[in-house]
Design a protein around this motif. Structure first.
Motif, PDB file in Angstrom:
ATOM      1  N   ASP A 107      -4.126  -4.407   8.633  1.00 35.25           N
ATOM      2  CA  ASP A 107      -4.052  -3.165   7.865  1.00 35.25           C
ATOM      3  C   ASP A 107      -3.109  -2.159   8.506  1.00 35.25           C
ATOM      4  OD1 ASP A 107      -5.636  -3.900   5.765  1.00 35.25           O
ATOM      5  OD2 ASP A 107      -7.412  -2.818   6.437  1.00 35.25           O
TER       6      ASP A 107
ATOM      7  N   GLN B 187      -6.440   1.111   3.888  1.00 36.51           N
ATOM      8  CA  GLN B 187      -7.388   0.112   4.381  1.00 36.51           C
ATOM      9  C   GLN B 187      -7.710  -0.946   3.325  1.00 36.51           C
ATOM     10  OE1 GLN B 187     -11.506   1.307   5.194  1.00 36.51           O
ATOM     11  NE2 GLN B 187     -11.150   0.524   7.260  1.00 36.51           N
ATOM     12  N   THR B 188      -7.619  -2.221   3.737  1.00 36.83           N
ATOM     13  CA  THR B 188      -8.025  -3.328   2.873  1.00 36.83           C
ATOM     14  C   THR B 188      -9.249  -4.041   3.456  1.00 36.83           C
ATOM     15  OG1 THR B 188      -6.678  -5.026   3.965  1.00 36.83           O
ATOM     16  CG2 THR B 188      -5.630  -3.752   2.195  1.00 36.83           C
TER      17      THR B 188
ATOM     18  N   LYS C   3       0.810  -1.215   0.000  1.00 34.58           N
ATOM     19  CA  LYS C   3       0.000   0.000   0.000  1.00 34.58           C
ATOM     20  C   LYS C   3       0.850   1.274   0.000  1.00 34.58           C
ATOM     21  CE  LYS C   3      -4.396  -1.035   0.086  1.00 34.58           C
ATOM     22  NZ  LYS C   3      -5.311  -0.359  -0.825  1.00 34.58           N
TER      23      LYS C   3
END
Length: 112
Positions: A88, A82-83, A12
């Motif tokens: 996270d 955020q997943t 990310k």
């Protein structure tokens, strides 16, 4: 001033960096770190032998911002990193007493 530290999943990083630059964040520090929380690590099998991986790879982003920019930075990181799955990460907000730019000697918000 505050320092916002975010521990996020490594994949990310580019997305979070781009989002922070887009809202006007001019600099950040990124560190590769390892840790665990609710994930508690996992097991992997390599050449028929099972290994416990206790510490998972993460990335720590550090950004120092003015007090009025903290919530914007936090919301941007949350939305981007955020997943929806465990692991996270976390965001920490730490008060900063002073900042000094070494090259010019500027202090406070001018040095951010």
């Amino acid at each position: 001033m505050k320092k916002v530290e975010a521990i996020i999943k490594p994949f990310k990083l580019d997305e979070v960096k781009d989002a922070l630059v887009e809202i006007g964040i001019g600099g950040m520090t990124v560190t590769e770190v390892r840790g665990f929380g609710q994930q508690k690590g996992h097991t992997e099998i390599y050449r028929g032998t099972e290994y416990v991986i206790d510490f998972l790879p993460k990335v720590k982003i550090e950004v120092t911002v003015r007090d009025e920019d903290v919530e914007k930075v936090v919301q941007t990181i949350m939305k981007t990193a955020q997943t929806g799955r465990v692991g996270d990460g976390k965001i920490f907000i730490i008060p900063i007493e002073d900042v000094i730019r070494i090259r010019t000697g500027e202090r406070g918000e001018q040095a951010i």
